[in-house]
Design an enzyme around this catalytic site. Structure first.
Site, PDB file in Angstrom:
ATOM      1  CB  THR A 185      88.783 -54.666   0.384  1.00 23.47           C
ATOM      2  OG1 THR A 185      88.617 -53.707   1.429  1.00 23.47           O
ATOM      3  CG2 THR A 185      90.223 -55.094   0.325  1.00 23.47           C
ATOM      4  CD  GLU A 329      93.397 -57.152   1.129  1.00 20.93           C
ATOM      5  OE1 GLU A 329      92.984 -57.990   0.298  1.00 20.93           O
ATOM      6  OE2 GLU A 329      92.699 -56.719   2.053  1.00 20.93           O
ATOM      7  CE  LYS A 440      85.525 -70.527  20.351  1.00 22.99           C
ATOM      8  NZ  LYS A 440      86.599 -69.761  20.893  1.00 22.99           N
ATOM      9  CD1 TRP A 445      87.594 -73.315  16.465  1.00 24.53           C
ATOM     10  CD2 TRP A 445      86.246 -71.662  15.782  1.00 24.53           C
ATOM     11  NE1 TRP A 445      87.991 -72.165  17.098  1.00 24.53           N
ATOM     12  CE2 TRP A 445      87.178 -71.134  16.701  1.00 24.53           C
ATOM     13  CE3 TRP A 445      85.295 -70.811  15.233  1.00 24.53           C
ATOM     14  CZ2 TRP A 445      87.196 -69.792  17.067  1.00 24.53           C
ATOM     15  CZ3 TRP A 445      85.308 -69.474  15.593  1.00 24.53           C
ATOM     16  CH2 TRP A 445      86.253 -68.977  16.506  1.00 24.53           C
TER      17      TRP A 445
HETATM   18  P1  ADP Z   1      86.159 -58.718  -1.507  1.00 24.57           P
HETATM   19  O1  ADP Z   1      85.834 -59.309  -0.151  1.00 24.57           O
HETATM   20  O2  ADP Z   1      86.136 -57.254  -1.570  1.00 24.57           O
HETATM   21  O3  ADP Z   1      85.460 -59.406  -2.617  1.00 24.57           O
HETATM   22  P2  ADP Z   1      88.533 -60.122  -2.190  1.00 24.57           P
HETATM   23  O4  ADP Z   1      88.086 -60.542  -3.525  1.00 24.57           O
HETATM   24  O5  ADP Z   1      89.918 -59.671  -2.025  1.00 24.57           O
HETATM   25  O6  ADP Z   1      87.691 -58.972  -1.664  1.00 24.57           O
HETATM   26  O7  ADP Z   1      88.220 -61.299  -1.156  1.00 24.57           O
HETATM   27  C1  ADP Z   1      89.222 -62.186  -0.769  1.00 24.57           C
HETATM   28  C2  ADP Z   1      88.638 -63.271   0.084  1.00 24.57           C
HETATM   29  O8  ADP Z   1      87.732 -64.055  -0.671  1.00 24.57           O
HETATM   30  C3  ADP Z   1      89.654 -64.252   0.602  1.00 24.57           C
HETATM   31  O9  ADP Z   1      90.300 -63.795   1.753  1.00 24.57           O
HETATM   32  C4  ADP Z   1      88.793 -65.476   0.864  1.00 24.57           C
HETATM   33  O10 ADP Z   1      88.130 -65.391   2.098  1.00 24.57           O
HETATM   34  C5  ADP Z   1      87.762 -65.395  -0.216  1.00 24.57           C
HETATM   35  N1  ADP Z   1      88.144 -66.280  -1.328  1.00 24.57           N
HETATM   36  C6  ADP Z   1      88.702 -65.952  -2.497  1.00 24.57           C
HETATM   37  N2  ADP Z   1      88.851 -67.033  -3.287  1.00 24.57           N
HETATM   38  C7  ADP Z   1      88.380 -68.088  -2.590  1.00 24.57           C
HETATM   39  C8  ADP Z   1      88.263 -69.489  -2.849  1.00 24.57           C
HETATM   40  N3  ADP Z   1      88.634 -70.037  -3.990  1.00 24.57           N
HETATM   41  N4  ADP Z   1      87.741 -70.254  -1.871  1.00 24.57           N
HETATM   42  C9  ADP Z   1      87.341 -69.745  -0.693  1.00 24.57           C
HETATM   43  N5  ADP Z   1      87.413 -68.433  -0.408  1.00 24.57           N
HETATM   44  C10 ADP Z   1      87.931 -67.611  -1.335  1.00 24.57           C
END
Ligand code: ADP
Length: 544
Positions: A185, A329, A440, A445
């Protein structure tokens, strides 16, 4: 009583073999870093993959060795995906947009033995070389004629590695739980964490994506992964495309709106996949040209929330939006937003509304939402809770990272996504926010995503972010940060008035600041972490 069926290990190499023997017209078209356009087929790719695998074996690569790639989307990168995992080694894709410090951390953490790089990244590696592991060998993904001159010694040439090697291979047998891929990540908090995919999880994910996105993943369709192979394996496309026979159009390094438009137009791309920020550029180009790229019918948007205005603009011009959600993940796809056939009778507005949600889970991914004490919340579309996932394509633990693993799972073994969401009675998931991005204020929220969605619909706003700014009385208050387009800034009063139509007064941002560009993360998302640091000391002009 046990059933009486064969148990054959699921293996990644079989996906490409399947494409090579079934989809003779399946193409892989790549914009190369050398500057030209390259075309090949799955059959040809299978042969070169065999040659590459022999080359890797000749270099002494063993089962379980980690092999890094630092490369754009292109056919050589695809060959690496299959050759490395095919021989039982682990394909570790590195995001070249990471900071030098993070990149070095993950190369050392993964204990990479070989690093394959596009020519583009050689100067960067030259700078990093004193801190690279001394026994790390570097292979430049080009031919002899394009090999770079420079200070790095002992560079190997990709095409020479393949030269003279047999174009057939008997892939070795190993259990389906064998590690196949490694992706870190981007580490927005602390060090990057590695997800170690298996052959089984990867093959299952390919099948899940294939059946979930049947409308685009078909032989004869051309798919453009703008999402990089280093961003969670381009969301599974290098595996799902060969499985279904869809062709891959790899864009190489140029991802601006004009380059994407031209490539899509010339190659008649049917479906393009990427994070919202890349579509901002494409939509601007579509507007400038007054038409869609020829043949363009579908877009998959994920990685961060697709703004309503973006969904609306695509849908209005006849392009189907599939809004998907997932995580590194999770291999990564968890939900996808294609609507059932009966939804075709919905009005534009109703369709856009439905597509603002992140869609429904793909088969094999279980979702639950809980309160902070771990009690399950109802799937009623209005109870936001912490989102947890479970399934065969979800990590069972970060690679060599005990500390991260202690926090990552609940007592029942579900993985904590860090997202807050609602789920409705029809299974539609709506991400309210990342837990750490929620604001917050006075014990209540505020969702930054909801505010951003409204602001994005102002024609003068190109991009925006709402972040929490520390506040003495209310703990935190929302600050709106706006990137404007060529037509100048949208006045603060107009933006607040738009928001007032949807939100209570206490939920409105206390201030609006205008910036030239919003900072992006290594995966092209607006970096709220950077913004929070940048505006930590911001004094609100109108304290609530
Ligand atoms: P990085 O943060 O390294 O880019 P990821 O691509 O795994 O890693 O990020 C996943 C996160 O991205 C999710 O937990 C979520 O918060 C956000 N995310 C992914 N797709 C969406 C979506 N369609 N809408 C809102 N948030 C999203």
């Amino acid at each position: 009583m046990e059933g009486l069926m064969m148990m054959r290990p699921l293996k990644i190499a079989d996906l490409l073999e399947f494409a090579a023997s079934n989809f003779l017209n399946g193409e892989i078209v790549s914009v190369r870093t050398e500057g030209d356009i390259h075309r090949t087929t799955y059959r040809e790719t299978a042969k070169r993959t065999a040659q590459l695998a022999h080359g890797l074996l000749r270099l002494g690569i063993n089962v379980g060795d980690r092999i890094a790639t630092l490369a754009w989307n292109g056919y050589r990168h695809l060959e690496l995906y299959y050759a490395i995992s095919g021989i039982g080694a682990v394909c570790h894709t590195i995001n070249p947009r990471l900071s030098a410090e993070q990149m070095l951390y993950i190369i050392h953490h993964a204990k990479d033995r070989l690093l394959f790089t596009d020519i583009t990244f050689v100067p960067m590696l030259e700078k990093l070389s004193p801190q690279l592991p001394p026994d790390l060998r570097i292979v430049v993904m080009t031919d002899r004629a394009h090999m770079p001159e420079g200070s790095l010694s002992g560079l190997l040439c990709y095409e020479e590695l393949l030269e003279g090697q047999p174009d057939q291979i008997d892939w070795p047998d190993f259990p389906e739980e064998t590690a196949a891929g490694l992706c870190y990540t981007s580490g927005t908090t602390g060090n990057p964490k590695g997800t170690l995919y298996t052959h089984r999880s990867t093959a299952l994910h390919a099948m899940m994506v294939g059946i979930s996105l049947l409308n685009v993943l078909q032989a004869g369709r051309r798919i453009l992964p703008v999402v990089p192979l280093f961003h969670v394996n381009a969301w599974g496309l290098p595996y799902a495309a060969p499985l279904t026979g869809a062709s891959l159009i790899f864009p190489g390094p140029k991802l601006d709106g004009k380059s994407l438009f031209d490539l899509m137009d010339r190659k008649k791309v049917y479906s393009a996949w990427g994070v919202p920020t890349v579509w901002l550029g494409l939509q601007a180009q579509i507007k400038a040209e007054g038409r869609n790229p020829e043949g363009f019918a579908d877009v998959v948007v994920g990685g961060s929330a697709a703004p309503r205005s973006m969904i609306e603009a695509f849908e209005k011009s006849g392009i189907n939006v599939c809004h998907a959600w997932g995580m590194t993940e999770m291999s990564p796809i968890g939900t996808q937003g294609n609507l059932p056939i009966e939804a075709h009778s919905l009005s534009l507005e109703e369709r856009v509304e439905a597509k603002c949600s992140q869609g429904r889970r793909v088969f094999g991914v279980d979702l639950k939402i809980t309160d902070d004490d771990g009690n399950r919340l109802p799937h009623d579309g209005k109870s936001p809770g912490n989102l947890y996932v479970r399934g065969n394509t979800i990590t069972s633990g970060y690679f060599n990272d005990e500390e991260a693993n202690r926090e990552a799972f609940d007592a029942e073994g579900w993985f904590k996504t860090g997202d807050v969401a609602t789920i409705d009675e029809n299974g539609f998931l709506m991400i309210t926010d990342r837990a750490k991005d929620l604001i917050k204020s006075g014990g209540e929220w505020i969702s930054s995503l909801d505010l951003e969605n409204v602001v994005m619909s102002h024609p003068k706003v190109v991009s925006c972010a709402v972040i929490a700014v520390p506040h003495e009385k209310w703990t935190e208050r929302p600050l709106l940060i706006v990137q404007s387009g060529e037509d100048g800034d949208a006045p603060q009063e107009e933006l607040l008035e738009m928001l007032s139509a949807h939100f209570a007064k206490w939920q409105l941002p206390d201030d609006v600041v205008y910036v030239e560009n919003l900072p992006l993360t290594a995966t092209g998302k607006v970096s709220k972490l950077t913004l929070r640091k940048q505006f930590a000391g911001h004094t609100l002009s109108d304290p609530a």
